[in-house]
Motif scaffolding. Structure first.
Motif, PDB file in Angstrom:
ATOM      1  N   GLY A  94      86.855  13.000  -5.719  1.00 15.51           N
ATOM      2  CA  GLY A  94      87.431  12.465  -6.948  1.00 15.51           C
ATOM      3  C   GLY A  94      88.308  11.259  -6.706  1.00 15.51           C
ATOM      4  O   GLY A  94      88.248  10.272  -7.446  1.00 15.51           O
ATOM      5  N   PHE A  95      89.137  11.290  -5.656  1.00 17.80           N
ATOM      6  CA  PHE A  95      89.993  10.148  -5.342  1.00 17.80           C
ATOM      7  C   PHE A  95      89.168   8.934  -4.951  1.00 17.80           C
ATOM      8  O   PHE A  95      89.430   7.807  -5.376  1.00 17.80           O
ATOM      9  CB  PHE A  95      90.946  10.484  -4.196  1.00 17.80           C
ATOM     10  N   GLU A 100      89.199  10.236 -13.198  1.00 19.27           N
ATOM     11  CA  GLU A 100      90.466  10.432 -13.875  1.00 19.27           C
ATOM     12  C   GLU A 100      90.635  11.860 -14.397  1.00 19.27           C
ATOM     13  O   GLU A 100      89.666  12.579 -14.596  1.00 19.27           O
ATOM     14  CB  GLU A 100      90.622   9.440 -15.032  1.00 19.27           C
ATOM     15  N   ASN A 101      91.902  12.235 -14.583  1.00 22.13           N
ATOM     16  CA  ASN A 101      92.285  13.480 -15.267  1.00 22.13           C
ATOM     17  C   ASN A 101      91.728  14.741 -14.614  1.00 22.13           C
ATOM     18  O   ASN A 101      91.152  15.611 -15.266  1.00 22.13           O
ATOM     19  CB  ASN A 101      91.861  13.418 -16.740  1.00 22.13           C
ATOM     20  N   ILE A 102      91.916  14.818 -13.302  1.00 21.62           N
ATOM     21  CA  ILE A 102      91.575  16.042 -12.575  1.00 21.62           C
ATOM     22  C   ILE A 102      92.819  16.923 -12.521  1.00 21.62           C
ATOM     23  O   ILE A 102      93.907  16.465 -12.160  1.00 21.62           O
ATOM     24  CB  ILE A 102      91.103  15.743 -11.137  1.00 21.62           C
ATOM     25  N   TRP A 103      92.652  18.185 -12.867  1.00 27.68           N
ATOM     26  CA  TRP A 103      93.731  19.163 -12.824  1.00 27.68           C
ATOM     27  C   TRP A 103      93.369  20.273 -11.847  1.00 27.68           C
ATOM     28  O   TRP A 103      92.189  20.614 -11.681  1.00 27.68           O
ATOM     29  CB  TRP A 103      93.956  19.788 -14.196  1.00 27.68           C
ATOM     30  N   LEU A 104      94.391  20.830 -11.212  1.00 25.65           N
ATOM     31  CA  LEU A 104      94.202  21.992 -10.354  1.00 25.65           C
ATOM     32  C   LEU A 104      94.712  23.229 -11.069  1.00 25.65           C
ATOM     33  O   LEU A 104      95.865  23.271 -11.526  1.00 25.65           O
ATOM     34  CB  LEU A 104      94.957  21.812  -9.041  1.00 25.65           C
ATOM     35  N   ALA A 105      93.870  24.245 -11.191  1.00 24.65           N
ATOM     36  CA  ALA A 105      94.261  25.549 -11.714  1.00 24.65           C
ATOM     37  C   ALA A 105      94.580  26.451 -10.532  1.00 24.65           C
ATOM     38  O   ALA A 105      93.716  26.680  -9.672  1.00 24.65           O
ATOM     39  CB  ALA A 105      93.132  26.156 -12.547  1.00 24.65           C
ATOM     40  N   ASP A 106      95.799  26.941 -10.475  1.00 23.69           N
ATOM     41  CA  ASP A 106      96.280  27.689  -9.315  1.00 23.69           C
ATOM     42  C   ASP A 106      96.682  29.108  -9.711  1.00 23.69           C
ATOM     43  O   ASP A 106      97.678  29.316 -10.404  1.00 23.69           O
ATOM     44  CB  ASP A 106      97.478  26.948  -8.695  1.00 23.69           C
ATOM     45  N   HIS A 107      95.882  30.073  -9.293  1.00 27.73           N
ATOM     46  CA  HIS A 107      96.175  31.496  -9.468  1.00 27.73           C
ATOM     47  C   HIS A 107      96.573  32.042  -8.105  1.00 27.73           C
ATOM     48  O   HIS A 107      96.186  31.475  -7.073  1.00 27.73           O
ATOM     49  CB  HIS A 107      94.932  32.219  -9.999  1.00 27.73           C
ATOM     50  N   GLU A 108      97.322  33.126  -8.053  1.00 29.38           N
ATOM     51  CA  GLU A 108      97.784  33.635  -6.764  1.00 29.38           C
ATOM     52  C   GLU A 108      96.634  34.042  -5.840  1.00 29.38           C
ATOM     53  O   GLU A 108      96.818  34.113  -4.618  1.00 29.38           O
ATOM     54  CB  GLU A 108      98.707  34.840  -6.967  1.00 29.38           C
ATOM     55  N   MET A 109      95.439  34.261  -6.396  1.00 30.51           N
ATOM     56  CA  MET A 109      94.315  34.676  -5.562  1.00 30.51           C
ATOM     57  C   MET A 109      93.130  33.706  -5.606  1.00 30.51           C
ATOM     58  O   MET A 109      92.126  33.950  -4.942  1.00 30.51           O
ATOM     59  CB  MET A 109      93.828  36.066  -5.982  1.00 30.51           C
ATOM     60  N   HIS A 197      98.302  21.797 -12.467  1.00 33.10           N
ATOM     61  CA  HIS A 197      98.925  20.632 -11.856  1.00 33.10           C
ATOM     62  C   HIS A 197      97.975  19.447 -11.981  1.00 33.10           C
ATOM     63  O   HIS A 197      96.811  19.543 -11.556  1.00 33.10           O
ATOM     64  CB  HIS A 197      99.222  20.905 -10.382  1.00 33.10           C
ATOM     65  N   ARG A 198      98.464  18.360 -12.535  1.00 32.92           N
ATOM     66  CA  ARG A 198      97.620  17.184 -12.699  1.00 32.92           C
ATOM     67  C   ARG A 198      97.490  16.456 -11.362  1.00 32.92           C
ATOM     68  O   ARG A 198      98.482  16.094 -10.743  1.00 32.92           O
ATOM     69  CB  ARG A 198      98.197  16.245 -13.746  1.00 32.92           C
ATOM     70  N   MET A 199      96.262  16.240 -10.916  1.00 33.53           N
ATOM     71  CA  MET A 199      95.994  15.638  -9.625  1.00 33.53           C
ATOM     72  C   MET A 199      95.700  14.142  -9.708  1.00 33.53           C
ATOM     73  O   MET A 199      96.008  13.399  -8.783  1.00 33.53           O
ATOM     74  CB  MET A 199      94.810  16.347  -8.947  1.00 33.53           C
ATOM     75  N   THR A 200      95.053  13.708 -10.790  1.00 38.62           N
ATOM     76  CA  THR A 200      94.815  12.276 -11.002  1.00 38.62           C
ATOM     77  C   THR A 200      95.199  11.917 -12.429  1.00 38.62           C
ATOM     78  O   THR A 200      95.126  12.744 -13.339  1.00 38.62           O
ATOM     79  CB  THR A 200      93.349  11.869 -10.749  1.00 38.62           C
ATOM     80  N   ASP A 201      95.592  10.642 -12.613  1.00 39.70           N
ATOM     81  CA  ASP A 201      96.031  10.198 -13.932  1.00 39.70           C
ATOM     82  C   ASP A 201      94.876   9.601 -14.727  1.00 39.70           C
ATOM     83  O   ASP A 201      93.703   9.726 -14.340  1.00 39.70           O
ATOM     84  CB  ASP A 201      97.189   9.211 -13.797  1.00 39.70           C
ATOM     85  N   ASN A 202      95.203   8.918 -15.821  1.00 39.68           N
ATOM     86  CA  ASN A 202      94.166   8.345 -16.690  1.00 39.68           C
ATOM     87  C   ASN A 202      93.372   7.233 -16.023  1.00 39.68           C
ATOM     88  O   ASN A 202      92.310   6.840 -16.524  1.00 39.68           O
ATOM     89  CB  ASN A 202      94.802   7.806 -17.972  1.00 39.68           C
ATOM     90  N   GLN A 205      94.055   7.598 -10.410  1.00 37.66           N
ATOM     91  CA  GLN A 205      94.948   7.478  -9.261  1.00 37.66           C
ATOM     92  C   GLN A 205      95.641   8.817  -8.992  1.00 37.66           C
ATOM     93  O   GLN A 205      95.978   9.552  -9.928  1.00 37.66           O
ATOM     94  CB  GLN A 205      96.003   6.407  -9.530  1.00 37.66           C
ATOM     95  N   PRO A 206      95.872   9.146  -7.711  1.00 35.41           N
ATOM     96  CA  PRO A 206      96.595  10.390  -7.398  1.00 35.41           C
ATOM     97  C   PRO A 206      97.978  10.407  -8.033  1.00 35.41           C
ATOM     98  O   PRO A 206      98.658   9.388  -8.100  1.00 35.41           O
ATOM     99  CB  PRO A 206      96.696  10.357  -5.871  1.00 35.41           C
ATOM    100  N   THR A 207      98.384  11.564  -8.499  1.00 31.03           N
ATOM    101  CA  THR A 207      99.696  11.713  -9.126  1.00 31.03           C
ATOM    102  C   THR A 207     100.725  12.149  -8.087  1.00 31.03           C
ATOM    103  O   THR A 207     100.383  12.649  -7.005  1.00 31.03           O
ATOM    104  CB  THR A 207      99.650  12.760 -10.237  1.00 31.03           C
TER     105      THR A 207
END
Length: 216
Positions: A94-95, A100-109, A197-202, A205-207
């Motif tokens: 992605g980088f 653009e607009n990549i988000w990470l979904a983080d669950h404990e598992m 957590h947003r990983m890239t912006d509009n 670019q990495p956030t």
């Protein structure tokens, strides 16, 4: 932005990266049930043992996202990873392509990526709360689970995928000594909040959030 296509490209890139490698250490097979052949079960069990050592070795050297990507310098036969490595390789793609607009979904598992343009995703959600985004063109990229779908359908797709895995006899490690049926693992994914957590912006670019997350 074409969220659907970008999510699929990210998933496919990551899965191709790990193809013909030891893949994951947290997927294995039961020897007492399932339609998978005995040879397939034995091979996965052996590969998962090697992958366990490789993943531990790589993670001992991670201290930020840049060092995390040292995995890309390894020969294919030495590659291994669980969900963190799978979505990390997808992020690298992605980088490089300024998606653009990549988000990470983080669950404990578990962890995976979501392609979501403004207004974006709430800071925390349960998996059942994904349904509130049905009218949004938000797409999940989960290369470890091999899922590419609309965000509001992710819970259903995860349930179907885990049922398919269980019918084959596939199990998920809970720790070094214990594993559980895939459907039981999936049920725990519905428990508790996920943080986003947003990983890239509009502009692709990495956030700052990316480096904050991987430096924790």
């Amino acid at each position: 932005m074409n969220e659907m296509e970008h999510a699929r490209f990210l998933r496919d890139y990551s899965r191709l990266f790990f193809k013909n490698s030891f893949k994951t250490c947290n997927k294995t097979y039961s020897m007492s049930y399932g339609t998978a052949t005995l040879s397939k079960k034995v091979a996965r069990l052996n590969y998962s043992r090697v992958a366990y050592d490789l993943v531990g070795h790589y993670r001992d050297m991670y201290d930020n996202f840049d060092s995390f990507l040292l995995l890309t310098s390894c020969p294919r036969l030495a590659r291994a990873g669980n969900c963190e490595e799978y979505y990390g390789i997808a992020l690298k793609y992605g980088f490089e392509n300024r998606i653009e607009n990549i988000w990470l979904a983080d669950h404990e598992m578990h962890g995976f990526l979501i392609l979501a343009a403004d207004p974006g995703i709430s800071a925390t959600l349960t998996l059942n709360e994904f349904c509130q985004y049905e009218t949004y063109n938000y797409w999940v990229c989960d290369p470890w689970f091999n899922i590419h779908c609309r965000m509001h359908l992710y819970g259903l797709m995860a349930t179907l995928k885990s049922s398919q895995w269980e019918s084959e006899g596939k199990e998920i490690y809970k720790d070094e000594y214990n594993s559980e049926r895939a459907t039981l693992w999936c049920q725990r994914l519905f428990i508790g909040n996920m943080s986003f957590h947003r990983m890239t912006d509009n502009n692709g670019q990495p956030t700052a959030g990316l480096y904050d997350f991987f430096s924790r």
